[in-house]
Design a protein around this motif. Structure first.
Motif, PDB file in Angstrom:
ATOM      1  N   VAL A  14      15.907 -11.340   0.367  1.00 26.92           N
ATOM      2  CA  VAL A  14      14.825 -12.290   0.613  1.00 26.92           C
ATOM      3  C   VAL A  14      13.907 -11.773   1.710  1.00 26.92           C
ATOM      4  O   VAL A  14      12.686 -11.810   1.603  1.00 26.92           O
ATOM      5  CB  VAL A  14      15.401 -13.684   0.968  1.00 26.92           C
ATOM      6  CG1 VAL A  14      14.306 -14.618   1.464  1.00 26.92           C
ATOM      7  CG2 VAL A  14      16.110 -14.277  -0.243  1.00 26.92           C
ATOM      8  N   LEU A  15      14.509 -11.201   2.771  1.00 27.86           N
ATOM      9  CA  LEU A  15      13.702 -10.677   3.876  1.00 27.86           C
ATOM     10  C   LEU A  15      12.764  -9.573   3.423  1.00 27.86           C
ATOM     11  O   LEU A  15      11.647  -9.459   3.884  1.00 27.86           O
ATOM     12  CB  LEU A  15      14.614 -10.134   4.982  1.00 27.86           C
ATOM     13  CG  LEU A  15      15.251 -11.190   5.868  1.00 27.86           C
ATOM     14  CD1 LEU A  15      16.148 -10.521   6.896  1.00 27.86           C
ATOM     15  CD2 LEU A  15      14.186 -12.031   6.562  1.00 27.86           C
ATOM     16  N   SER A  16      13.235  -8.732   2.526  1.00 31.79           N
ATOM     17  CA  SER A  16      12.384  -7.637   2.081  1.00 31.79           C
ATOM     18  C   SER A  16      11.523  -8.072   0.900  1.00 31.79           C
ATOM     19  O   SER A  16      10.785  -7.280   0.337  1.00 31.79           O
ATOM     20  CB  SER A  16      13.219  -6.414   1.730  1.00 31.79           C
ATOM     21  OG  SER A  16      14.166  -6.746   0.749  1.00 31.79           O
ATOM     22  N   GLY A  17      11.572  -9.359   0.561  1.00 32.55           N
ATOM     23  CA  GLY A  17      10.674  -9.901  -0.457  1.00 32.55           C
ATOM     24  C   GLY A  17      11.000  -9.464  -1.866  1.00 32.55           C
ATOM     25  O   GLY A  17      10.147  -9.532  -2.744  1.00 32.55           O
ATOM     26  N   LEU A  18      12.236  -9.002  -2.108  1.00 33.35           N
ATOM     27  CA  LEU A  18      12.567  -8.487  -3.439  1.00 33.35           C
ATOM     28  C   LEU A  18      12.866  -9.595  -4.433  1.00 33.35           C
ATOM     29  O   LEU A  18      13.270 -10.694  -4.066  1.00 33.35           O
ATOM     30  CB  LEU A  18      13.769  -7.545  -3.351  1.00 33.35           C
ATOM     31  CG  LEU A  18      13.554  -6.271  -2.534  1.00 33.35           C
ATOM     32  CD1 LEU A  18      14.837  -5.463  -2.465  1.00 33.35           C
ATOM     33  CD2 LEU A  18      12.437  -5.433  -3.141  1.00 33.35           C
ATOM     34  N   LYS A  35       8.357 -14.549   6.820  1.00 30.59           N
ATOM     35  CA  LYS A  35       9.749 -14.586   6.336  1.00 30.59           C
ATOM     36  C   LYS A  35      10.114 -13.282   5.635  1.00 30.59           C
ATOM     37  O   LYS A  35      11.262 -12.892   5.582  1.00 30.59           O
ATOM     38  CB  LYS A  35       9.940 -15.775   5.400  1.00 30.59           C
ATOM     39  CG  LYS A  35       9.932 -17.087   6.144  1.00 30.59           C
ATOM     40  CD  LYS A  35      10.758 -18.137   5.455  1.00 30.59           C
ATOM     41  CE  LYS A  35      10.639 -19.459   6.185  1.00 30.59           C
ATOM     42  NZ  LYS A  35      10.870 -20.597   5.302  1.00 30.59           N
ATOM     43  N   HIS A  36       9.144 -12.648   5.024  1.00 28.19           N
ATOM     44  CA  HIS A  36       9.400 -11.335   4.429  1.00 28.19           C
ATOM     45  C   HIS A  36       8.139 -10.501   4.536  1.00 28.19           C
ATOM     46  O   HIS A  36       7.070 -11.009   4.878  1.00 28.19           O
ATOM     47  CB  HIS A  36       9.857 -11.461   2.965  1.00 28.19           C
ATOM     48  CG  HIS A  36       8.873 -12.190   2.107  1.00 28.19           C
ATOM     49  ND1 HIS A  36       7.688 -11.619   1.700  1.00 28.19           N
ATOM     50  CD2 HIS A  36       8.870 -13.442   1.596  1.00 28.19           C
ATOM     51  CE1 HIS A  36       7.014 -12.490   0.973  1.00 28.19           C
ATOM     52  NE2 HIS A  36       7.699 -13.615   0.894  1.00 28.19           N
ATOM     53  N   ARG A  37       8.291  -9.224   4.212  1.00 29.92           N
ATOM     54  CA  ARG A  37       7.171  -8.297   4.322  1.00 29.92           C
ATOM     55  C   ARG A  37       6.140  -8.581   3.230  1.00 29.92           C
ATOM     56  O   ARG A  37       6.491  -8.902   2.094  1.00 29.92           O
ATOM     57  CB  ARG A  37       7.692  -6.875   4.191  1.00 29.92           C
ATOM     58  CG  ARG A  37       6.760  -5.848   4.799  1.00 29.92           C
ATOM     59  CD  ARG A  37       7.438  -4.494   4.854  1.00 29.92           C
ATOM     60  NE  ARG A  37       8.507  -4.469   5.841  1.00 29.92           N
ATOM     61  CZ  ARG A  37       9.764  -4.094   5.596  1.00 29.92           C
ATOM     62  NH1 ARG A  37      10.127  -3.744   4.394  1.00 29.92           N
ATOM     63  NH2 ARG A  37      10.662  -4.094   6.556  1.00 29.92           N
ATOM     64  N   LYS A  91       3.860 -12.147  -2.310  1.00 30.67           N
ATOM     65  CA  LYS A  91       4.646 -10.929  -2.166  1.00 30.67           C
ATOM     66  C   LYS A  91       3.794  -9.705  -1.852  1.00 30.67           C
ATOM     67  O   LYS A  91       4.281  -8.749  -1.263  1.00 30.67           O
ATOM     68  CB  LYS A  91       5.443 -10.670  -3.461  1.00 30.67           C
ATOM     69  CG  LYS A  91       6.497 -11.726  -3.789  1.00 30.67           C
ATOM     70  CD  LYS A  91       7.548 -11.797  -2.694  1.00 30.67           C
ATOM     71  CE  LYS A  91       8.686 -12.726  -3.040  1.00 30.67           C
ATOM     72  NZ  LYS A  91       9.600 -12.198  -4.041  1.00 30.67           N
ATOM     73  N   TYR A 142       3.491  -6.774   1.193  1.00 29.65           N
ATOM     74  CA  TYR A 142       3.093  -5.403   0.872  1.00 29.65           C
ATOM     75  C   TYR A 142       1.623  -5.339   0.456  1.00 29.65           C
ATOM     76  O   TYR A 142       1.075  -6.310  -0.080  1.00 29.65           O
ATOM     77  CB  TYR A 142       3.953  -4.859  -0.269  1.00 29.65           C
ATOM     78  CG  TYR A 142       5.398  -4.689   0.112  1.00 29.65           C
ATOM     79  CD1 TYR A 142       5.814  -3.568   0.837  1.00 29.65           C
ATOM     80  CD2 TYR A 142       6.352  -5.645  -0.236  1.00 29.65           C
ATOM     81  CE1 TYR A 142       7.152  -3.413   1.202  1.00 29.65           C
ATOM     82  CE2 TYR A 142       7.684  -5.501   0.130  1.00 29.65           C
ATOM     83  CZ  TYR A 142       8.069  -4.385   0.841  1.00 29.65           C
ATOM     84  OH  TYR A 142       9.381  -4.229   1.200  1.00 29.65           O
ATOM     85  N   ALA A 202      10.076  -5.351  -9.083  1.00 29.10           N
ATOM     86  CA  ALA A 202      10.949  -5.358  -7.899  1.00 29.10           C
ATOM     87  C   ALA A 202      10.609  -6.498  -6.943  1.00 29.10           C
ATOM     88  O   ALA A 202      11.434  -6.882  -6.124  1.00 29.10           O
ATOM     89  CB  ALA A 202      10.850  -4.019  -7.167  1.00 29.10           C
ATOM     90  N   LEU A 203       9.373  -7.027  -7.057  1.00 27.43           N
ATOM     91  CA  LEU A 203       8.942  -8.038  -6.086  1.00 27.43           C
ATOM     92  C   LEU A 203       8.877  -9.456  -6.636  1.00 27.43           C
ATOM     93  O   LEU A 203       9.078 -10.419  -5.898  1.00 27.43           O
ATOM     94  CB  LEU A 203       7.549  -7.674  -5.537  1.00 27.43           C
ATOM     95  CG  LEU A 203       7.463  -6.432  -4.636  1.00 27.43           C
ATOM     96  CD1 LEU A 203       6.016  -6.183  -4.237  1.00 27.43           C
ATOM     97  CD2 LEU A 203       8.344  -6.585  -3.404  1.00 27.43           C
TER      98      LEU A 203
END
Lengths: 458, 458
Positions: B33-37, A246-248, A212, A250, A151-152
């Motif tokens: 992109v924001l959620s890094g997927l 820019k993104h989370r 990521k 994890y 998913a990442l």
């Protein structure tokens, strides 16, 4: 798989490919194209090291494996599984349900039972913004790792990993065409300042957006057997939050060995320090604490990852077997897991102590071995003097096989980039062999070391 | 999953995204992109349609589902599973083994039993260049489909599929960023000349090299319930061989419904016509013929695909649960599968005939419905007059939900390219509802059709 044994002796497919001259690499690429295979197939390399080593053990029964991640065979919970199935099948309605399709998310009874257990374990700090509806059931925690990575990760993306780390996950990252980048550790686990330095280093290289996730095995990790210190837990969460630009970013918190604590110690999870519940993916498994033959694992997911992971899992398998989930739910509801874990703790504690005794009594007389005594888990991580090479191509591994013992070479456990691999380390697993084999295996390892030590060590 | 029910009513995530204006698509990409997927997460869309429809049924208990691919609930083999587990656990050695890790390939006893059964079924032509060592055990045949697709597909690659085809597989192809391209069918399955025309068409467009496989469900397929005619079986294999140019063109032969033959008919598999064993991937499942709650499927793989698929499966899950595999092995070895299949055949034959009777007695009076009576499987494929729209956004589906019945809209079952979707078709599954619900469900469907028929049909 006739060629698996050979692979285990000569090195796994991946490391062989790494050593290929470039014309051979090109030829391998041509063959891939000719057979119509995807890039994923090429990246995924040969079978993961774990399988290779497992196959090696299965192929030579007189070999003692201090390598395989199998669990203690005779302690497997036959009676408890029998009792759970009897209970399940005492109601025809429940029996029928266990043989029907379930949902991709997983059986509500099992998710509820896992959630309640988690709340007890993390009572000290508490789990905010979470509930059983964020728990996904998977085929071992391995599948959860896979789904989250899928998913990442796009090709070229990065996951930051402790150096050393769980080698199966490192191989998995590579199978997505992605990169594992190492972060320095000490005896208390991943060092928050080193994580920060590594992020700054990637930022300077213009690669921060490719990062990521951060992979942290927080309890009795594989391969070192060590746990992340209490004060580092909130610190790592804080670093992940602060560097989410820019993104989370994890944190993947692997709790596969949490139950295997032998000295009545407990730490609150990293997840419990994630006040918004947006950053930490927490995952666990009943493979080590109960039975790997049932293959039941789980993940507690941040909301943003739930739909993507479920969607991918829907494509993979439609959901894990209902039967296995309902057996595990029964085991948890009846308190039988605690019963079994208590038994395992006393068995494994004894074996851990026997292993450490053998290290002191057998290895130390022949080599200057260094290690930190683990407080749980299934592994001891041994460091030989710097000039030693524990790799499958090196003299020690060959001697060990000749003596009839195998271990996991330390070099497998290092991320591809960031921190240099420590070829002088090795992982010993004390879970599978019985007491006699364990002692015999350690004696064989001592003989192999002595043989190499008298010759030139490399 | 609170939003699943809503999704089922308003269409699944994917079709909604397709209808998005382009600025919304861009926004969705920004959010990803924001959620890094990963791109994989985006391609995999919402949960597959099957799950959405299943969740819909679970959420509204008074709804009769003629949509879900569940199997008949009351016929699930509780006693046989109980007996198998009893037998397994009567030996402590065997019981312990069932709770331990297995291999990625699968348990030898189960692979042997599947192989022997295959040899009986394909005795007429025979299976050359094959053996139990090429059989991989997976989480249902769904996981086998996934692994083969993952081993073959890069983004932009193509799998040729019958139009219509199993919609779950179509969604899976899309989840790899790959393309499903339709091949015309008639009442005897995929038309070899149409396959050849489609390949020539792709060649003219310079896309032949992107074609990796041809997907053929050869027995009582999903959704049409029809089987591929005998003389077309060698013909399709011959086309695949002849068009294998820069790389091999595989045939993925899905035999999930092979056991569900209700009139003592049998066909030799496509695999049996593959004299070198290099072209056909054959796969099957015990989900339909025994129990989906155990989730055991299998594939017989060409040698060139074995290592790549095993390598990927090693990353996914290390191998399917040993316990489930040993239960299924026992069931097969004891001849209990045949016993159960014989029972299922008589149950499902009766339900198939009841469905066809309801089509004649209830639907035909209100609409000019067309269909080919299946000889096995779990589905009837109904064609309404061309101007009808069976889609979830159309008036018929809404009326059906109001009447308390759901079906699978035909449009879901068509590949993305090649052949136009037939929105006037729908799939009725007679497996799950009991006799009373089946009749009631068909009556509700007839009322929904009558209601729409009296208004403008579209």
């Amino acid at each position: 798989m006739g060629n698996m044994g050979e692979r285990a002796l000569t090195g796994n497919g991946e490391s062989r490919r790494e050593m290929m001259p470039s014309w051979q690499k090109e030829q391998a690429e041509v063959e891939r194209v000719l057979s119509g295979l995807s890039r994923r197939a090429a990246w995924s390399g040969g079978p993961p090291i774990a399988n290779v080593l497992m196959a090696r053990v299965l192929a030579q029964p007189d070999l003692i494996s201090l390598a395989a991640g199998f669990v203690e065979h005779l302690s497997l919970p036959v009676e408890l599984v029998e009792r759970a199935i009897e209970k399940l099948f005492s109601s025809r309605t429940v029996a029928l349900e266990s043989l029907q399709y379930g949902t991709t998310l997983g059986h509500p009874r099992l998710r509820r039972a896992i959630w309640e257990r988690l709340c007890q374990e993390d009572a000290a700090v508490g789990l905010r913004h979470a509930g059983p509806e964020q728990i996904v059931i998977t085929a071992g925690s391995n599948q959860l790792l896979y789904l989250v990575a899928e998913a990442l990760l796009d090709p070229g993306d990065i996951i930051l990993c402790a150096a050393p780390s769980y080698f199966v996950f490192l191989g998995m990252i590579k199978s997505f065409g992605a990169r594992s980048v190492g972060v320095a550790c000490d005896h208390h686990g991943m060092i928050p300042d080193a994580l920060e330095d590594r992020l700054a280093w990637l930022e300077r290289r213009g690669e921060l957006d490719r990062v990521k996730a951060i992979y942290v095995a927080s309890y009795f990790d594989n391969p070192t057997g060590l746990s992340l210190a209490s004060e580092r837990r909130p610190a790592l969460v804080e670093v992940a939050q602060r560097w989410s630009r820019k993104h989370r970013l994890y944190i993947i918190e692997d709790c596969a060995y949490r139950d295997l604590s032998y000295y009545e110690e407990e730490w609150s999870s990293l997840r419990s320090y994630d006040a918004t519940g947006q950053y930490v993916v927490m995952l666990g498994s009943f493979s080590k604490s109960f039975s790997p033959g049932l293959r039941v694992g789980w993940g507690l997911l941040p909301p943003a990852l739930l739909d993507p992971v479920l969607s991918l899992k829907g494509h993979h398998d439609f959901g894990s077997p209902n039967f296995n989930q309902m057996v595990m739910a029964t085991i948890l509801e009846e308190g039988w897991l605690e019963e079994h874990v208590a038994r395992l703790r006393s068995i494994y504690r004894r074996k851990l102590e026997a292993t450490l005794k053998a290290v002191e009594g057998m290895l130390r007389p022949v080599v200057a071995v260094d290690y930190v005594p683990p407080r749980g888990g299934l592994y001891v991580w041994l460091q030989l003097p710097e000039e030693w090479d524990t790799g499958v191509e090196g003299p020690l591994f060959q001697s060990a096989v000749e003596e009839g013992v195998v271990y996991v070479p330390g070099e497998y456990c290092f991320p591809e980039e960031g921190e240099p691999p420590r070829r002088c380390c090795l992982r010993v697993s004390f879970a599978m062999p019985d007491d006699v084999s364990l002692e015999k295996g350690m004696a064989r390892l001592a003989r192999a070391i002595a043989r190499c030590g008298s010759a030139a060590p490399r």
